[in-house]
Design an enzyme around this catalytic site. Structure first.
Site: not given
Ligand code: GLN
Length: 467
Positions: A75, A150, A174
């Site tokens: 990532k 994400s 994410s």
């Molecule tokens: N969807 C969550 C957020 O927007 C989780 C993001 C993540 O785990 N990096 O914060």
């Protein structure tokens, strides 16, 4: 040669006379062929092929590491010395990592090949990959749908069969939510099990690195290489890493989250699927009982108060002075900060910095930040209590399947994607999403298993043996 989808396929190809070089070339060709997905922000052909050549030589010499033949994507929030890293943000455009993340260093030392860096939501903030400064990622199962976020590019790189394993990060879901949306396995280990050194910080008390793959074996293999104490990250645990045997765990005590069956807004097919697993597990002789998601309506607000507070502090370092984007229009120091940050950050990141700064401000600290800390403690305590009563907690990963690009525009609706995933981050426990479901709309979806801190070996054995 097509790129192997699993490590066992990769090893078979090697045993049949293939080389790591040819596997790497196949993965690079596959990434090119899937360019329209926008899963990769950059491929690393030079270093990937150089590593492949080293591993081929080590295989010939009989000195190869346990990941020889595995091709992995990372990532775009993981630092890899000498390679660009942007957290999918304009503010880090052109920035080159000065060191390598510990997790990555361990994979490289075990002879994995790193193919390239994958697209994601900017600074890992989002649930659809639509917050990337470098465009949306398409879901390989159905390109009209988002891959989740994400870690959307990471999930897509595995789902499309380009790499066998992708590294993502999970702060509130994410890894698990995009795994559910793309039909892959996504695993978030216990907080502190894998070093965060070299992971661009979003919310430091939640962030955890973890893998995507097609098989539990591949998840277990890379997890064991990455896990363990790191002197460079004082939040990593000293506890020894339990060996993962994946032996059948026998009869278990399983608690299922009743909200996964009863909550308004759940897709009825996700509910029916979960119910079918509950019935099957009971029929197989496991003890299966309902448990409550502690303070479910408070979880997403608690997460968004604490995660944005931590993010507002972590992202203060992107100031246009030391590295990353600096506004060319700015005159003087104040304007350099203001314009560099205004130009460099996207709208969701700005929203979160503002929210995080607000909840930490003098007049509101106790009402929001302090209160959320207390609620987090209750959620954590009750989660740990449930984990001590049951070997395994079972629930949905998400309320539904992948949605269309642009279909969710309200930030609150987007935040509610995280309703079943934030608990593991609030409590610091390990959780895995397994791709067990296929909806009548043709899209995959996952179920989620959670267990006690540092019980990864049991979790992975259950994931393999029971589902
Ligand atoms: N969807 C969550 C957020 O927007 C989780 C993001 C993540 O785990 N990096 O914060």
């Amino acid at each position: 040669m097509s790129a192997p989808k699993t490590f066992s396929e990769a090893r078979t190809a090697l045993a049949e006379g293939g080389s790591v070089r040819s596997a790497t070339e196949a993965a690079l060709a596959s990434a090119e062929a899937h360019k329209d997905l926008n899963a990769f922000l950059e491929l690393f052909p030079d270093t990937a092929l150089a590593q492949a050549a080293r591993v081929d030589a080590a295989l010939t010499a009989g000195t190869a590491g346990p990941l020889a033949g595995m091709v992995i994507s990372i990532k775009d929030n993981l630092c890899y010395k000498g390679h660009k890293v942007t957290a999918a943000s304009k503010i880090l455009e052109g920035f080159t990592s000065l060191y390598t993340a510990t997790a990555l260093e361990r994979l490289l030392a075990a002879d994995a090949v790193i193919l390239g860096r994958t697209n994601c939501d900017e600074f890992a903030m989002g649930s659809s990959n639509e917050n990337s400064a470098y465009g949306n990622v398409k879901n390989p199962v159905d390109p009209t749908k988002v891959p989740g976020g994400s870690s959307g590019g990471a999930a897509a790189s595995v789902a499309a069969g380009i790499v066998q394993v992708a590294l993502g990060s999970d702060t509130g879901g994410s890894i698990r939510q995009p795994a559910s949306f793309t039909g892959t396995i996504g695993f978030k280990p216990t907080y502190g099990r894998i070093s965060r050194y070299g992971l661009i910080a979003f919310a430091s008390s939640f962030d955890q690195i973890g893998p995507f793959a097609h098989t539990v074996e591949d998840i277990a293999t890379v997890y064991q290489v990455m896990a363990g104490h790191d002197p460079k990250d004082s939040t990593t645990s000293n506890k020894p890493v339990e060996p993962v045997t994946l032996a059948h765990p026998g009869k278990l005590r399983i608690g299922y989250f009743r909200e996964g069956l009863e909550r308004a807004g759940m897709d009825p097919e996700v509910v029916a699927h979960l119910q079918a697993h509950i019935d099957r597990l009971k029929a197989e002789g496991h003890i299966v009982e309902p448990v409550e998601v502690p303070l479910i309506d408070h979880q997403v607000p608690t997460y968004y108060i604490l995660a944005t507070a931590e993010a507002s502090s972590n992202l203060a370092r992107f100031d246009g002075i030391r590295y990353g984007h600096r506004s060319t229009k700015a005159k003087g120091v104040d304007e350099t900060y203001r314009l560099s940050r205004s130009e460099g950050f996207g709208p969701e990141v700005k929203r979160r910095i503002l929210l995080g700064t607000f909840v930490l401000s003098a007049g509101y600290y106790d009402a929001y930040y302090g209160q959320a800390q207390r609620v987090r403690r209750i959620i954590r305590d009750r989660t740990l209590e449930a984990c001590s009563n049951y070997d395994l907690l079972l629930g949905p990963t998400c309320p539904g399947t992948a949605f269309g690009h642009g279909a969710v525009t309200d930030p609150i609706a987007m935040y509610l994607q995280d309703i079943f995933t934030v608990q593991a981050n609030l409590a610091g426990v390990p959780a895995i999403s397994l791709p067990t479901g296929t909806h009548s709309n043709g899209l995959p979806f996952g179920i989620q298993l959670t267990t006690a801190p540092f019980a990864e070996a049991k979790l992975l054995a259950a994931a393999k043996g029971l589902f």
